[in-house]
Design a protein around this motif. Structure first.
Motif, PDB file in Angstrom:
ATOM      1  N   GLU A 148      -5.496   3.276   2.096  1.00 40.87           N
ATOM      2  CA  GLU A 148      -4.729   4.134   1.199  1.00 40.87           C
ATOM      3  C   GLU A 148      -4.040   5.211   2.007  1.00 40.87           C
ATOM      4  N   LYS A 149      -2.891   5.600   1.540  1.00 37.70           N
ATOM      5  CA  LYS A 149      -2.219   6.712   2.188  1.00 37.70           C
ATOM      6  C   LYS A 149      -3.035   7.980   1.923  1.00 37.70           C
ATOM      7  N   THR A 150      -3.246   8.780   2.963  1.00 37.49           N
ATOM      8  CA  THR A 150      -4.021   9.994   2.723  1.00 37.49           C
ATOM      9  C   THR A 150      -3.190  10.943   1.883  1.00 37.49           C
ATOM     10  N   ALA A 153       0.830  -1.215   0.000  1.00 38.24           N
ATOM     11  CA  ALA A 153       0.000   0.000   0.000  1.00 38.24           C
ATOM     12  C   ALA A 153       0.860   1.258   0.000  1.00 38.24           C
ATOM     13  N   LYS A 178     -10.145  -1.286   2.145  1.00 34.14           N
ATOM     14  CA  LYS A 178      -8.890  -0.905   1.499  1.00 34.14           C
ATOM     15  C   LYS A 178      -8.219   0.170   2.349  1.00 34.14           C
ATOM     16  N   SER A 192     -15.705   5.492   5.534  1.00 35.01           N
ATOM     17  CA  SER A 192     -14.252   5.545   5.599  1.00 35.01           C
ATOM     18  C   SER A 192     -13.819   6.396   6.783  1.00 35.01           C
ATOM     19  N   VAL A 230      -3.477   7.069   7.231  1.00 36.34           N
ATOM     20  CA  VAL A 230      -4.095   6.373   6.102  1.00 36.34           C
ATOM     21  C   VAL A 230      -5.605   6.546   6.151  1.00 36.34           C
ATOM     22  N   ARG A 231      -6.209   6.283   5.014  1.00 37.27           N
ATOM     23  CA  ARG A 231      -7.663   6.253   4.961  1.00 37.27           C
ATOM     24  C   ARG A 231      -8.081   4.793   4.823  1.00 37.27           C
TER      25      ARG A 231
END
Lengths: 859, 547
Positions: free
Chosen positions: B536-538, B468, B534, B484, B476-477
């Motif tokens: 994800e990096k913000t 990721a 999932k 979310s 992260v999100r």
């Protein structure tokens, strides 16, 4: 165990296989084989003291407090490892058949005393903080400051009220003995203790807090209190708390005594005083106003009315006369009558220039009142130097700030002369000088011959001290005649027993001691209340609290500055006050008191000298029990270690550690190590280390097992003294394990949580939530009032219960009527009690008529 | 629990499955550690390397949602190798043949494919468990919060039954209940189907009995379970709710859905000690008392009824929950003692008080009939306690099962409702940490606890983190189909690849915004332990260059 204590004190003996039979202090005991003497004694409820014992483990090094004498040790085939032959550590010696054990023989006691003295030599800390020890009222100053620091103002006031029922007044007029001994002086300035006290009192008044001070069950005893001043109110308060039926007889039309008629309004506002008195009267005290002792009733009358005891707290309100010619003049006043007049709101013309004769505290109030009455020049005349004036220096300074002048080393000789034009009195004075020292080194003042001068004034007020009784004998009846007085005109009362010369009649406060501070009157009356309680209940008086105290240094010179390493300078808060130019225009209060933010900042300055393990320290308890005189045998004098606050839940003070290592041995996570670089010949550590491993889960069991205050819960910063905590046994509110816990409650605050090692399912264990997760109970976010939202989209607003319940009931009834019972549902709670859950589902099923009720078992 | 907490130290084998005991039930965890120290063999089955794994002889790292496959395979091995307790099966169970048939194909190799636990380890676990004299099973929400939660429990019951591990000390089937009085609330019929004491509301006999005690006719329609209520509101079937001491907006899966539903109610009454996320939505908020401010009882996970005692009065105008219920009842129904205001000047209680209610409870349910406050003063009592001289029953099923013979059930493994896919490639599981509790209303206001665990995080395996493109501590999100949240990542090999873990205590990153509210068909528990997410990096805007 086959051992059971019978009511008669005999042991029930049921012989079993593999048992041993022995005697402990002459009691024959049969016990399982393989147990230590200590274990056998504990199971038989024979107390043996110890500092290092943890069941199932052996102390290393051993404290040797649990030693016992085995009279027939040679027969048992034992040889002592200790220096006194015949003494053995009961924790490490198995109970053998036929053993004769003595748990408190002379040799045993001597050994324990010696060991305690040795251990105490290395223990460094303060049991009680210096402020606490210096306060005449022995008020737990550190404790209430800690409550303030946590925002618990109500509990702070309750703690003060344990010993002082007039905190509003004392918080305004106390001479502040405590602040003179505050260790913070060694860093910067003392903590502003008295203003903090006043802050909590005022805060509770402004927030209409009902302290709900508990009373004991009614005793059926009736007590008369003569005098409704600070002493009388205090005695009435404490006697009422004890369950007695108290009646105050007050000569004046209102209660308060010196607080009302002595202190001017700029010191103690009347509405504050009224609130203070009402909060005492709310306890349920009878009052009889305008009843003057000797005129309206006598001591015999009180007896005849059925009072079981009488307390005399009439204060010292009779002025000593100025012994010079021509004082019989309408413009010459005595201090207390002058102040009474002012406090009654009278504002007579005092002229432009006034002289106050005398240098006591009352003289300062007289002078300041004269300034407020419009006198241009007020001069205090005193025969000695300023430093020798009996008034508190703070009071002198305040008077000076308001323009009062001082004519020192001068004494009045006459008021007979003709004054200058436009003045009413001529005051002849003579200069004074110090004479030769007497045997005690005290130098009297003597007049300087031919040094007279004079001062033309309009008013003279004399304040030369007071007595309680004007005549050599109290007027009234036969009992009054028997009442012995002191040569200074006070009521003679034994300082310990508070007894006067008449049986059943007690005295305290200024009436017995002569004029002193309010807090001293409170202390004297509180003691009298204890004595009266013991007298009417025909009980021995509760023993006085031990004066035993470890200290980091009695005088400032004895205190190592290393104690304050790392403490930065933070000067005390300045209390807001009205500038003197405006303050002298009226009688309104001068000092305005701390704001909440100031109080919090000031409370943060407290160095918390006293030990928060005060209530649980085994070392102190045993030192007292075994009469170890640490002042002779010694105690730690300098800190060797800094206080370690790196652990999130526990504060470590190695200076107090006695290396018993109980903490290490009770830790079930093996997360704690106590080690020393070396130990001396007595087993005492050098280079001590207490280390928590990464696997520590902060359960706090080590703290509960610490034998001193070396380990402390960080959140438990209030030392517990005087009135004991109540132990409430209850069930933990977190997970489903159902740990049994003890809530230690003082006043109305849960101070800490512990657990009983004898009670399951947790047997003394608790997790971090159990032991530390209780701050929420007193959290300011708690919901305290019902709220409703009148319409969707509107904010929630606080309402009375009645309105909230009505709103809810009507909405539910409407929905039920329109849509049927199944349009309503309830979610109950796994957090609530079984009874509440039952009542909740019953409401929905039987009341609403639906089975729509569930709870959160699935989360 | 069929057995006791302190009996744990007597066990020879402990199977801990879906329970991070040292963090969620620390004192029970301590007993397990003590038993292990004494020589008991510890088997841990958990997707995460929890602390107990460090002391375990065997750690089965199953994929989330594969528990019954694992258990069925253990049963398969036991029957295949003849390790079962034949006498117990014959004398005390029924449906054995069908059960044997149901696990016939559940070979360790089959289970390995599903659960990712090596077949050899499943065999080993089965043998350790079956050969023990006393083997206890311990589980919590890791087993139950699945669409197959009921099946998982039945599978564990099968395992205990075929090895004869019920009705004796140091053994048993032991759910560790998560809340102080979840047992008491269940016992008392805070359940849409059961009256107090698990007596069904659709049974005419039970209805007659309670109609007699309460003096009114009672509805025979089972009500809605909590997890069905949001939909019922949105469909217009529910218009008013009273929520006492719960915070579903934070605690319930797919909590955004819950919030939307609660907002639609005509009236929502919330009774709590703080203005919780749920109370913020209410039309009426009733200030309640904490455990330290009331009298009553809690029933712990051992079925042990213990006293709760008042230490201090409630703050301000707050009242104990029982008095509030009594006030509402008096106002709405003119029943009870008819008081809607208090006569008690200090504690402001409104009768009927706890002792009186408790006495009524003992008339409703034979299992508590022998209890009284007088007896509880002497010490706790464990139900069943049918008579005043009965000592209570710490271990259940010693002499038999309530239904006579215990039913062995044929369980077919079914996977979680939502599985990872291309868009949501990771599995999210949720749980607790030692220092926080549930939605944090209490613990987050206790300084030591909040300081020790002040914020949310998502645990992620190093390989997944690399994939990721995130590093330890990065923000992260985390997103699912339902919502979310943004939170920092904690990279650790204590969690297996493909799985992430988020504690659900934190309102600032509420894990239950992501979780799935798909329900178990039997008990309607939601699948909070498995959903697809999932990470994800913000994206942070690059800081403008300073000119």
């Amino acid at each position: 165990m086959p051992i059971r204590l019978l009511p008669s004190g005999f042991w029930l003996l049921i012989p079993l296989m593999s048992n041993v039979k022995l005697t402990i202090d002459g009691n024959e005991i049969i016990a399982e084989k393989g147990l230590t003497i200590l274990e056998v004694a504990r199971r038989s409820r024979i107390p043996i003291p110890t500092l290092c014992y943890v069941p199932g483990t052996v102390g290393d090094p051993a404290c040797e407090i649990c030693v016992v004498e085995i009279a027939n040790h040679a027969e048992c085939g034992l040889r002592s490892q200790l220096k006194t032959e015949g003494l053995f550590r009961s924790c490490a010696t198995l109970a053998l058949d036929g053993m004769e054990v003595l748990t408190s023989s002379e040799a045993v006691i001597a050994h324990r005393q010696e060991r305690l003295a040795l251990i105490s030599q290395k223990h460094f800390g303060d049991c009680k903080a210096p402020c606490n020890l210096t306060c005449p009222g022995q008020i737990n100053v550190q404790g209430y400051i800690a409550h303030i620091a946590m925002g618990q103002y109500e509990e702070a006031l309750r703690l003060i009220m344990e010993r002082n029922p007039v905190p509003f007044s004392v918080g305004r007029v106390c001479p502040r003995f405590c602040e003179t001994r505050c260790r913070r002086i060694l860093v910067d300035e003392p903590v502003s203790i008295n203003h903090l006290k006043r802050f909590v009192a005022d805060w509770c008044m402004n927030h209409e807090i009902d302290l709900k001070i508990p009373k004991e069950r009614p005793t059926g005893k009736r007590i008369a209190v003569i005098g409704g001043g600070p002493a009388g109110l205090t005695a009435a308060f404490f006697l009422t708390r004890k369950g007695h039926d108290v009646t105050i007889f007050e000569a004046a039309p209102q209660l308060g005594g010196a607080l009302r008629y002595g202190f001017p309004e700029y010191k103690i506002p009347k509405e504050v005083l009224d609130y203070e008195i009402n909060s005492i009267l709310r306890m349920g005290i009878n009052i009889r106003l305008s009843q003057r002792w000797g005129t309206d009733f006598t001591l015999q009358d009180l007896k005849d009315m059925g009072f079981d005891a009488t307390f005399i707290g009439i204060g010292a309100g009779v002025d000593l006369p100025l012994d010079i010619p021509c004082t019989e003049n309408e413009h010459v006043y005595a201090a207390t009558s002058f102040l009474r007049m002012v406090n009654l709101g009278k504002r007579p013309d005092m002229g432009r220039r006034a002289a106050v004769i005398g240098g006591n505290n009352i003289a300062m109030e007289v002078a300041r009142s004269l300034v407020r009455l419009g006198v241009d020049e007020v001069t205090v005349i005193y025969p000695r130097s300023r430093i020798e004036m009996p008034a508190n220096q703070r009071n002198i300074k305040e008077a000076e700030k308001e323009g009062v002048q001082f004519l020192l080393m001068a004494s009045p000789v006459s008021i007979c002369g003709v004054p200058e034009k436009n003045f009413r009195l001529k005051l002849d004075l003579i200069r004074m000088k110090l004479g030769e020292p007497d045997k005690r080194g005290k130098r009297d003042v003597i007049p300087i011959p031919d040094s007279t001068n004079s001062l033309s004034v309009d008013t003279v007020v004399t304040s030369l001290g007071q007595r309680a009784v004007a005549e050599p004998v109290v007027k009234g009846g036969e009992l009054e005649a028997q009442l012995a007085l002191t040569p200074r005109g006070m009521i003679q009362a034994n300082p310990r027993s508070s007894q006067t010369s008449v049986d059943g009649v007690f005295a305290g406060g200024d009436a017995a001691s002569g004029p002193k501070s309010v807090i001293q009157a409170v202390v004297s009356a509180r003691r009298a209340a204890d004595n009266i309680h013991a007298y009417v209940m025909q009980q021995p008086k509760a023993p006085a609290e031990s004066r035993f105290n470890f200290t980091r240094g009695r005088s400032f010179d004895d205190v190592s500055l290393r104690n304050f390493d790392g403490i930065g300078v933070q000067l005390r808060e300045k209390v807001p006050e009205r500038p003197p130019e405006t303050a002298i225009q009226d009688f309104d209060e001068v000092k305005l008191g701390f704001t909440e933010k100031m109080a919090l900042r000031e409370a943060d300055r407290c160095l918390s000298c006293g030990c928060t393990a005060f209530d649980r320290c085994d070392l102190k308890r045993l030192d007292i029990e075994y009469k170890v005189n640490i002042n002779k045998t010694g105690m730690g004098t300098v800190p060797h270690y800094p206080i370690d606050k790196t652990h999130p839940a526990i504060t470590v003070d190695r200076n107090k550690c006695i290396f018993c290592r109980r903490c290490e041995r009770v830790c079930q996570y093996d997360a704690l190590t106590v080690s020393a670089q070396s130990v001396d010949e007595y087993g005492r550590p050098v280079g001590l280390e207490i280390t928590f491993g990464d696997n520590c889960v902060s359960c706090g069991k080590c703290v509960d097992n610490c034998s001193t205050g070396a380990l402390n819960k960080r959140s438990r910063i209030v030392p517990i003294q005087s009135e004991k905590v109540r132990d409430i046994r209850t069930t933990c509110p977190y997970c489903g394990t159902g740990c049994q816990m003890i809530l230690k409650v003082k006043g109305q605050t849960v101070m800490e949580v512990t657990a009983d090692p004898e009670v399951g399912p947790n047997y003394g264990d608790l997790c971090v939530k159990g032991r530390f997760g209780h701050n929420f109970i007193h959290h300011p976010d708690r919901l305290k009032r019902p709220l409703i939202r009148r319409q969707k989209g509107m904010p929630l607003e606080p309402v009375k219960w009645d309105e909230a319940l009505e709103f809810m009931a009507q909405s539910f009834a409407r929905i039920r009527g329109e849509k049927g019972p199944d349009a309503l549902a309830g979610l109950s709670s796994a957090r609530c009690t079984t009874e509440e859950n039952y009542a909740f589902q019953k409401f929905f099923r039987a009341g609403i008529g639906t089975n729509n009720v569930d709870h959160c078992a699935r989360y | 629990m069929t057995n006791t907490i302190n009996g744990i130290v007597d066990s020879d084998v402990m199977l801990v499955i879906g329970s991070n005991t040292t963090e969620t039930h620390p004192i029970i965890g301590l007993r397990m550690l003590a038993a292990a120290k004494k020589g008991a063999r510890l088997i841990v089955a958990d997707p995460r390397r929890i602390m107990l794994c460090d002391r375990a002889e065997l750690w089965l790292q199953q994929r989330p949602g594969t528990d019954s496959a694992l258990i069925n395979a253990m049963c398969h091995v036991i029957l295949r190798d003849g390790l079962e307790d034949r006498k117990f099966i014959e004398e005390r169970t029924e449906n054995f043949a069908a059960f044997r048939e149901s696990v016939a194909d559940c070979t360790p190799q089959w289970a390995e494919k599903i659960s990712n636990v090596p077949a050899g380890e499943i065999e080993k676990a089965a043998r350790i468990f079956a050969q023990a004299e006393r083997a206890g099973i311990y589980y919590t929400m890791g087993i139950t919060q699945h669409t197959s939660g009921t099946d998982n429990v039945c599978a564990l019951a099968n395992l205990a039954l075929i090895t004869g591990n019920l009705g004796k000390a140091g053994a048993g089937l032991n759910p560790l209940r998560g809340q102080n009085n979840v047992q008491g609330a269940s016992d008392m019929g805070c359940n849409p189907t059961f009256f107090p004491g698990y007596q069904r509301c659709d049974s005419p006999e039970a209805r007659r009995k309670f109609a007699g005690i309460w003096g009114v006719e009672l509805s025979d329609r089972p009500g809605l379970v909590a997890t069905e209520m949001p939909d019922a509101i949105l469909e217009g079937r529910l218009a008013g709710m009273w929520i006492m001491g719960e915070n579903p907006v934070l605690s319930d899966p797919n909590s955004d859905h819950v919030r939307r539903a609660l907002e639609k109610l005509e009236i929502l009454v919330v009774q709590d000690i703080f203005l919780t996320e749920t109370a913020e939505l209410a039309d009426v908020v009733l200030p309640a008392a904490s455990f330290a401010e009331k009298e009553g009882t809690f029933t712990n996970t051992e079925r042990r009824v213990q006293r709760v005692r008042r230490a201090v009065p409630p703050p301000g105008e707050a009242r104990d929950d029982l008095s509030i219920i009594n006030m509402v009842a008096a106002r709405m129904l003119a029943t009870g003692h008819g008081h809607s205001i208090s006569m008690d000047p200090v504690f402001h209680t409104v009768p009927p008080l706890a002792p009186e209610i408790f006495a009524e409870i003992t008339t409703c349910w034979p299992a508590m009939a022998g209890m009284s406050y007088e007896r509880l003063e002497e010490g706790p009592l464990t139900w069943p306690c049918p008579t005043p001289d009965h000592p209570g029953t710490p271990i259940l099923h010693v002499d038999g099962f309530p239904r006579g013979r215990a039913l062995l059930s044929a369980i077919t493994w079914q996977g979680p409702e939502e599985l990872p896919d291309e868009e949501y490639p990771l599995v999210l599981t949720t749980g607790r940490v030692l220092y926080q509790y549930h939605t944090g209303t209490m613990t987050r206001r206790s300084r030591v606890l909040e300081d020790a665990a002040p914020g949310p995080y998502v645990e992620m395996n190093p390989d997944d983190a690399r994939a990721a493109g995130v590093a330890d501590g990065d923000e992260v999100r985390a997103s699912s189909r339902r919502g979310s949240i943004v939170l920092p990542v904690r990279v650790t090999d204590r969690i297996q690849q493909g799985l992430v873990f988020i504690p659900f205590h934190y309102r600032e990153a509420a894990a239950n915004l992501l979780t799935n509210d798909a329900l178990d068909p039997h008990c309607k528990i939601a699948e909070a332990k498995v959903c697809a997410v999932k990470i994800e990096k913000t994206v942070t805007e690059p800081a403008p260059l300073a000119l």
